[in-house]
Scaffold this motif. Structure first.
Motif, short mmCIF file in Angstrom:
data_model
loop_
_atom_site.label_atom_id
_atom_site.label_comp_id
_atom_site.label_asym_id
_atom_site.label_seq_id
_atom_site.Cartn_x
_atom_site.Cartn_y
_atom_site.Cartn_z
N GLY A 159 0.50 -1.71 0.91
CA GLY A 159 -0.12 -0.74 -0.10
C GLY A 159 0.90 1.44 0.37
O GLY A 159 0.71 2.37 -0.09
N LEU A 160 2.13 1.32 -0.52
CA LEU A 160 3.05 2.22 -0.03
C LEU A 160 3.42 3.09 -1.48
O LEU A 160 2.80 1.51 -1.97
N PRO A 161 3.37 4.03 -1.54
CA PRO A 161 4.11 4.56 -2.94
C PRO A 161 5.87 3.96 -3.50
O PRO A 161 6.38 3.47 -2.55
N LEU A 162 5.60 3.67 -5.06
CA LEU A 162 6.99 2.92 -5.46
C LEU A 162 7.54 3.67 -6.01
O LEU A 162 7.12 4.34 -6.96
N PHE A 163 8.81 4.05 -6.15
CA PHE A 163 9.40 4.71 -7.25
C PHE A 163 10.58 3.55 -7.90
O PHE A 163 10.99 2.66 -6.86
N ILE A 164 11.16 3.99 -8.86
CA ILE A 164 11.71 3.55 -9.50
C ILE A 164 13.14 4.02 -10.61
O ILE A 164 12.76 4.84 -10.36
N GLN A 175 1.41 4.68 -15.28
CA GLN A 175 -0.34 4.12 -15.69
C GLN A 175 -0.14 2.79 -14.91
O GLN A 175 -0.98 2.74 -15.40
N LYS A 176 1.00 2.39 -15.00
CA LYS A 176 0.60 1.02 -13.78
C LYS A 176 0.73 0.79 -12.53
O LYS A 176 1.11 -0.15 -11.84
N GLY A 177 0.93 2.58 -12.85
CA GLY A 177 1.03 2.32 -11.12
C GLY A 177 1.92 2.81 -10.05
O GLY A 177 2.43 3.05 -8.73
N ILE A 178 3.46 3.20 -10.72
CA ILE A 178 4.72 3.37 -9.94
C ILE A 178 4.60 4.90 -9.63
O ILE A 178 3.48 5.69 -10.20
N SER A 179 4.78 5.49 -8.53
CA SER A 179 4.14 6.41 -8.03
C SER A 179 4.63 7.79 -8.26
O SER A 179 4.57 9.24 -8.75
N GLY A 180 6.66 7.66 -8.54
CA GLY A 180 7.06 8.70 -9.45
C GLY A 180 8.80 8.04 -9.81
O GLY A 180 9.02 6.49 -9.36
N ILE A 181 9.54 8.48 -10.23
CA ILE A 181 10.71 7.75 -11.41
C ILE A 181 11.93 8.56 -10.90
O ILE A 181 11.94 9.97 -11.47
N TYR A 182 13.04 8.34 -10.61
CA TYR A 182 14.52 8.74 -10.90
C TYR A 182 15.06 8.74 -11.91
O TYR A 182 14.55 7.97 -13.05
N THR A 183 14.95 10.33 -12.38
CA THR A 183 14.93 10.50 -13.73
C THR A 183 16.46 11.78 -13.83
O THR A 183 17.12 12.31 -12.86
N ASP A 184 17.74 11.28 -15.15
CA ASP A 184 18.57 12.04 -14.70
C ASP A 184 17.76 13.57 -15.92
O ASP A 184 18.11 14.40 -15.68
N ARG A 185 16.54 13.06 -16.21
CA ARG A 185 16.16 14.73 -16.99
C ARG A 185 15.74 15.71 -16.24
O ARG A 185 15.24 15.49 -15.24
N VAL A 186 16.44 16.84 -16.31
CA VAL A 186 15.68 18.46 -15.45
C VAL A 186 14.52 19.03 -16.85
O VAL A 186 14.34 19.79 -15.88
N ASP A 187 14.15 18.34 -17.38
CA ASP A 187 12.80 18.99 -18.40
C ASP A 187 11.82 18.50 -18.12
O ASP A 187 10.36 19.21 -18.80
N LYS A 188 11.37 17.97 -17.07
CA LYS A 188 10.07 17.41 -16.94
C LYS A 188 9.22 17.97 -15.65
O LYS A 188 7.89 17.23 -15.39
#
Length: 277
Positions: A241-246, A260-273
């Motif tokens: 039941g907790l947030p999931l980050f990849i 869309q699959k329910g991942i709450s957040g994403i680690y990314t190198d991108r800075v334009d999001k």
């Protein structure tokens, strides 16, 4: 949706009350930070991609220019890597071989002393950052949340951070690498903790172990995107039941697919999001 949220908060509060881990005010703050992470969606990895004067892009720099650029682009959750110089000063960086001293690359895996570190350039181009530099930047930018990646450190590191920067404890989100580290970090005074799984062993990723870890008042779990292909693992993760980050995703289509699959957040190198939420 609100009813589900309140029900979830009540259930977590009841659990915490029974085991005596924390109080309701702490839980409310943790829930609010979970919401902030989920609403923000993007955690900028290693201070984000930065370009040199010729337009060449670099990731993993953990540099002053990258930090300033990420913040200027509107990003408010930024992750940075930290490790110790040979004389035990905590500084930003991913690998010593990324540093150049007077144009000469440092020996990979061999830490410089603090004095030499200050003279270095990341990839022979960008300015280095100390932990104190990060703290000063956070004080100048009061809406910034900093996620720590201090994998080669121990609890004494967090004790020192808490002692030296007590005003910033609630703006650091500490990544722990094993469930057993949670209580030690929490007792030092850091209320916001993420459990990242990339250093865990198989027994730490069993259903029993993960569901048990999910009962801790953490912000959520972080794991490599390849684990999303493991149906049993993902079923267990959702049961917490907790947030999931990849980590670490830079492709737009992949990001959207995971969200869309329910991942709450994403680690990314991108800075334009920051403007695409």
């Amino acid at each position: 949706m609100k009813a589900q949220k309140y029900f979830y908060l009540i259930m977590i509060s009841l659990f915490i009350f029974l085991i005596g881990c924390t109080n309701s005010n702490d839980l409310s703050k943790i829930e609010a930070m979970r919401d902030f992470f989920s609403e923000t969606k993007y955690i900028i990895h290693a201070c984000g991609i930065i370009s040199d004067s010729e337009g060449n892009e670099y990731d993993y720099t953990n540099s002053r220019e990258a930090l300033e650029n990420s913040y200027a682009k509107g990003n408010r959750i930024i992750e940075a890597d930290f490790h110790y110089t040979s004389d035990h000063v905590l500084v930003c960086g991913h690998a010593w071989g990324d540093l150049y001293l007077e144009g000469k690359q440092l020996t990979p895996g061999e830490a410089p002393n603090y004095s030499d570190f200050l003279k270095c350039k990341v990839q022979d181009k960008f300015s280095v950052l100390t932990f104190d530099d990060i703290a000063k930047f956070m004080r100048q930018h009061e809406d910034l949340i900093l996620v720590t990646d201090t994998k080669e450190t121990d609890i004494d590191t967090y004790k020192k951070i808490a002692a030296d920067y007590p005003d910033l404890k609630e703006r650091f989100v500490v990544q722990i690498y094993h469930a057993k580290e949670f209580e030690k970090v929490r007792k030092v005074g850091f209320p916001y903790i993420i459990y990242t799984l990339y250093e865990t062993e198989d027994f730490e990723r069993t259903k029993k172990a993960l569901l048990s870890a999910g009962k801790m008042p953490i912000l959520g779990f972080t794991f490599h995107d390849s684990l999303t292909n493991d149906e049993e693992f993902m079923k267990t993760m959702k049961e917490t039941g907790l947030p999931l980050f990849i980590h670490t995703i830079n492709d737009d289509k992949e990001m959207e697919n995971y969200l869309q699959k329910g991942i709450s957040g994403i680690y990314t190198d991108r800075v334009d999001k920051a403007d695409s939420k």
